[in-house]
Design a protein around this motif. Structure first.
Motif, PDB file in Angstrom:
ATOM      1  N   THR A 158       0.842  -1.193   0.000  1.00 60.93           N
ATOM      2  CA  THR A 158       0.000   0.000   0.000  1.00 60.93           C
ATOM      3  C   THR A 158       0.884   1.252   0.000  1.00 60.93           C
ATOM      4  O   THR A 158       1.850   1.323   0.759  1.00 60.93           O
ATOM      5  CB  THR A 158      -0.905   0.007   1.243  1.00 60.93           C
ATOM      6  OG1 THR A 158      -1.699  -1.174   1.254  1.00 60.93           O
ATOM      7  CG2 THR A 158      -1.796   1.230   1.269  1.00 60.93           C
ATOM      8  N   PRO A 159       0.585   2.259  -0.842  1.00 55.30           N
ATOM      9  CA  PRO A 159       1.387   3.488  -0.833  1.00 55.30           C
ATOM     10  C   PRO A 159       1.375   4.158   0.539  1.00 55.30           C
ATOM     11  O   PRO A 159       0.374   4.153   1.253  1.00 55.30           O
ATOM     12  CB  PRO A 159       0.684   4.367  -1.875  1.00 55.30           C
ATOM     13  CG  PRO A 159      -0.003   3.402  -2.785  1.00 55.30           C
ATOM     14  CD  PRO A 159      -0.436   2.262  -1.907  1.00 55.30           C
ATOM     15  N   ALA A 160       2.502   4.747   0.895  1.00 50.00           N
ATOM     16  CA  ALA A 160       2.615   5.406   2.197  1.00 50.00           C
ATOM     17  C   ALA A 160       1.604   6.531   2.347  1.00 50.00           C
ATOM     18  O   ALA A 160       1.181   6.851   3.463  1.00 50.00           O
ATOM     19  CB  ALA A 160       4.033   5.929   2.388  1.00 50.00           C
ATOM     20  N   SER A 161       1.184   7.136   1.246  1.00 51.07           N
ATOM     21  CA  SER A 161       0.189   8.207   1.303  1.00 51.07           C
ATOM     22  C   SER A 161      -1.172   7.711   1.764  1.00 51.07           C
ATOM     23  O   SER A 161      -2.024   8.502   2.167  1.00 51.07           O
ATOM     24  CB  SER A 161       0.044   8.868  -0.073  1.00 51.07           C
ATOM     25  OG  SER A 161      -0.361   7.903  -1.043  1.00 51.07           O
ATOM     26  N   GLU A 162      -1.382   6.380   1.732  1.00 51.27           N
ATOM     27  CA  GLU A 162      -2.650   5.792   2.159  1.00 51.27           C
ATOM     28  C   GLU A 162      -2.546   5.135   3.533  1.00 51.27           C
ATOM     29  O   GLU A 162      -3.426   4.367   3.923  1.00 51.27           O
ATOM     30  CB  GLU A 162      -3.124   4.765   1.121  1.00 51.27           C
ATOM     31  CG  GLU A 162      -3.370   5.371  -0.253  1.00 51.27           C
ATOM     32  CD  GLU A 162      -3.749   4.335  -1.295  1.00 51.27           C
ATOM     33  OE1 GLU A 162      -4.134   3.206  -0.901  1.00 51.27           O
ATOM     34  OE2 GLU A 162      -3.661   4.639  -2.500  1.00 51.27           O
ATOM     35  N   ARG A 163      -1.489   5.429   4.251  1.00 53.28           N
ATOM     36  CA  ARG A 163      -1.314   4.877   5.604  1.00 53.28           C
ATOM     37  C   ARG A 163      -2.499   5.264   6.481  1.00 53.28           C
ATOM     38  O   ARG A 163      -2.937   6.411   6.484  1.00 53.28           O
ATOM     39  CB  ARG A 163      -0.017   5.400   6.210  1.00 53.28           C
ATOM     40  CG  ARG A 163       0.204   4.991   7.670  1.00 53.28           C
ATOM     41  CD  ARG A 163       1.437   5.661   8.241  1.00 53.28           C
ATOM     42  NE  ARG A 163       2.657   5.084   7.721  1.00 53.28           N
ATOM     43  CZ  ARG A 163       3.212   3.963   8.156  1.00 53.28           C
ATOM     44  NH1 ARG A 163       2.627   3.285   9.140  1.00 53.28           N
ATOM     45  NH2 ARG A 163       4.321   3.512   7.638  1.00 53.28           N
ATOM     46  N   THR A 164      -3.011   4.292   7.244  1.00 59.54           N
ATOM     47  CA  THR A 164      -4.169   4.537   8.106  1.00 59.54           C
ATOM     48  C   THR A 164      -3.852   4.425   9.590  1.00 59.54           C
ATOM     49  O   THR A 164      -4.715   4.688  10.412  1.00 59.54           O
ATOM     50  CB  THR A 164      -5.302   3.566   7.765  1.00 59.54           C
ATOM     51  OG1 THR A 164      -4.837   2.217   7.935  1.00 59.54           O
ATOM     52  CG2 THR A 164      -5.785   3.768   6.335  1.00 59.54           C
ATOM     53  N   GLY A 165      -2.639   4.034   9.940  1.00 60.47           N
ATOM     54  CA  GLY A 165      -2.278   3.903  11.352  1.00 60.47           C
ATOM     55  C   GLY A 165      -0.777   3.909  11.504  1.00 60.47           C
ATOM     56  O   GLY A 165      -0.021   4.014  10.531  1.00 60.47           O
ATOM     57  N   ASP A 166      -0.323   3.794  12.739  1.00 64.99           N
ATOM     58  CA  ASP A 166       1.116   3.825  12.998  1.00 64.99           C
ATOM     59  C   ASP A 166       1.804   2.537  12.551  1.00 64.99           C
ATOM     60  O   ASP A 166       2.816   2.575  11.865  1.00 64.99           O
ATOM     61  CB  ASP A 166       1.378   4.066  14.483  1.00 64.99           C
ATOM     62  CG  ASP A 166       1.160   5.524  14.880  1.00 64.99           C
ATOM     63  OD1 ASP A 166       1.171   6.376  13.972  1.00 64.99           O
ATOM     64  OD2 ASP A 166       0.960   5.791  16.070  1.00 64.99           O
ATOM     65  N   ALA A 167       1.282   1.388  12.962  1.00 63.65           N
ATOM     66  CA  ALA A 167       1.951   0.124  12.663  1.00 63.65           C
ATOM     67  C   ALA A 167       1.772  -0.249  11.200  1.00 63.65           C
ATOM     68  O   ALA A 167       0.768   0.073  10.567  1.00 63.65           O
ATOM     69  CB  ALA A 167       1.405  -0.982  13.548  1.00 63.65           C
ATOM     70  N   LEU A 222       4.684   1.299   0.949  1.00 65.62           N
ATOM     71  CA  LEU A 222       5.553   1.567  -0.196  1.00 65.62           C
ATOM     72  C   LEU A 222       5.801   3.064  -0.350  1.00 65.62           C
ATOM     73  O   LEU A 222       4.852   3.854  -0.386  1.00 65.62           O
ATOM     74  CB  LEU A 222       4.897   1.004  -1.463  1.00 65.62           C
ATOM     75  CG  LEU A 222       5.605   1.284  -2.783  1.00 65.62           C
ATOM     76  CD1 LEU A 222       6.960   0.588  -2.822  1.00 65.62           C
ATOM     77  CD2 LEU A 222       4.730   0.840  -3.948  1.00 65.62           C
ATOM     78  N   LEU A 223       7.072   3.435  -0.475  1.00 66.50           N
ATOM     79  CA  LEU A 223       7.433   4.823  -0.757  1.00 66.50           C
ATOM     80  C   LEU A 223       7.480   5.079  -2.266  1.00 66.50           C
ATOM     81  O   LEU A 223       6.823   5.976  -2.764  1.00 66.50           O
ATOM     82  CB  LEU A 223       8.785   5.156  -0.118  1.00 66.50           C
ATOM     83  CG  LEU A 223       8.808   5.160   1.410  1.00 66.50           C
ATOM     84  CD1 LEU A 223      10.233   5.288   1.923  1.00 66.50           C
ATOM     85  CD2 LEU A 223       7.942   6.300   1.962  1.00 66.50           C
ATOM     86  N   VAL A 232      13.496   2.564   7.408  1.00 66.42           N
ATOM     87  CA  VAL A 232      13.343   2.636   5.962  1.00 66.42           C
ATOM     88  C   VAL A 232      14.156   1.487   5.395  1.00 66.42           C
ATOM     89  O   VAL A 232      15.151   1.060   5.985  1.00 66.42           O
ATOM     90  CB  VAL A 232      13.828   3.987   5.395  1.00 66.42           C
ATOM     91  CG1 VAL A 232      12.881   5.095   5.794  1.00 66.42           C
ATOM     92  CG2 VAL A 232      15.255   4.309   5.853  1.00 66.42           C
ATOM     93  N   PHE A 233      13.725   0.969   4.243  1.00 66.54           N
ATOM     94  CA  PHE A 233      14.471  -0.146   3.678  1.00 66.54           C
ATOM     95  C   PHE A 233      14.273  -0.244   2.180  1.00 66.54           C
ATOM     96  O   PHE A 233      13.365   0.358   1.602  1.00 66.54           O
ATOM     97  CB  PHE A 233      14.122  -1.466   4.376  1.00 66.54           C
ATOM     98  CG  PHE A 233      12.717  -1.957   4.236  1.00 66.54           C
ATOM     99  CD1 PHE A 233      12.422  -3.031   3.418  1.00 66.54           C
ATOM    100  CD2 PHE A 233      11.681  -1.383   4.967  1.00 66.54           C
ATOM    101  CE1 PHE A 233      11.133  -3.511   3.303  1.00 66.54           C
ATOM    102  CE2 PHE A 233      10.391  -1.859   4.869  1.00 66.54           C
ATOM    103  CZ  PHE A 233      10.108  -2.928   4.025  1.00 66.54           C
ATOM    104  N   ILE A 234      15.186  -0.986   1.567  1.00 67.24           N
ATOM    105  CA  ILE A 234      15.203  -1.174   0.118  1.00 67.24           C
ATOM    106  C   ILE A 234      15.229  -2.659  -0.186  1.00 67.24           C
ATOM    107  O   ILE A 234      15.912  -3.428   0.495  1.00 67.24           O
ATOM    108  CB  ILE A 234      16.438  -0.476  -0.511  1.00 67.24           C
ATOM    109  CG1 ILE A 234      16.487  -0.717  -2.028  1.00 67.24           C
ATOM    110  CG2 ILE A 234      17.731  -0.951   0.128  1.00 67.24           C
ATOM    111  CD1 ILE A 234      17.638  -0.001  -2.733  1.00 67.24           C
TER     112      ILE A 234
END
Length: 227
Positions: free
Chosen positions: A41-50, A54-55, A201-203
């Motif tokens: 899921t794109p990071a812009s659609e994050r719904t919570g902390d945990a 995807l960046l 962060v990771f790759i």
């Protein structure tokens, strides 16, 4: 019917008519919950902390067989975007503006604050690669991506908290300010450890002709990480 036989029949009848006790059930695993975002899921659609999100992804060009992941931060996203160069991306993650670049060890940008240089990441000669950048927050009670592999090397940089990487070879605990590398196709799982959320962060630098991740497989994590 003799009295003794009649008594035995009555006892058997009473025992079979009593409700049977339900078998004991194991307490639910703290790792049973689905890892939010699943790193897709794109990071812009994050719904919570945990969770893991995807960046961005970026096709790579002209890589050698041993490369390094360079992490630099900038005051604003606009400055970061202006600073990016070949095989680099500008992203916002965990409240910072980053430029992530895959290059040789000696590579340096014109400006920016160096956070880490992680490597070497070993690649196959002749293969084309895509860099997949992600961010994740892993609470101590959660495990992410149980028993999975990647079609290329993976590297983590931990910003806060601590994580435990479990593989068939053993476990590795990585703390804030440290990094860890996983080689291609090596089974792994991650757990948050300690008292605070692990932020990283990771790759995954994966073969462009293959899926970036393969979930499941024959290896089952034995759960050796500390809790």
């Amino acid at each position: 019917m003799p009295k003794a036989s009649a008594l035995r029949c009555l006892i058997v009848l009473l025992m079979t008519s009593l409700p049977r006790e339900a078998p004991a059930q194991a307490p639910p695993s703290p790792f049973a919950a689905i890892y939010p975002g699943r790193c897709e899921t794109p990071a812009s659609e994050r719904t919570g902390d945990a969770g893991c999100y995807l960046l961005t992804t970026e096709p790579m060009d002209g890589l050698s067989e041993a490369v390094y992941w360079h992490l630099y931060t900038y005051p604003t996203l606009a400055i970061a975007q202006a600073a990016r160069s070949r095989n680099g991306v500008a992203v916002q993650s965990h409240g910072k503006f980053w430029v992530f670049t895959v290059a040789d060890q000696q590579w340096k940008p014109a400006n920016g604050e160096r956070v880490a240089v992680i490597g070497p990441l070993h690649l196959e000669r002749g293969a084309r690669y895509t860099a997949r950048y992600m961010e994740s927050i892993l609470p101590p009670e959660m495990r992410g991506g149980a028993g999975h592999t990647h079609s290329g090397p993976e590297a983590f940089y931990v910003l806060s908290g601590a994580q435990c990487l479990e593989t068939p070879d053993g476990t590795t605990v990585t703390n804030a300010g440290e990094s860890v590398i996983m080689h291609t196709a090596h089974p792994m799982t991650l757990s948050g450890v300690g008292a605070e959320n692990r932020r990283a962060v990771f790759i995954v630098l994966h073969d462009s002709a293959q899926p970036w991740i393969t979930r499941g497989g024959t290896w089952t994590p034995p759960g050796r990480c500390p809790r």
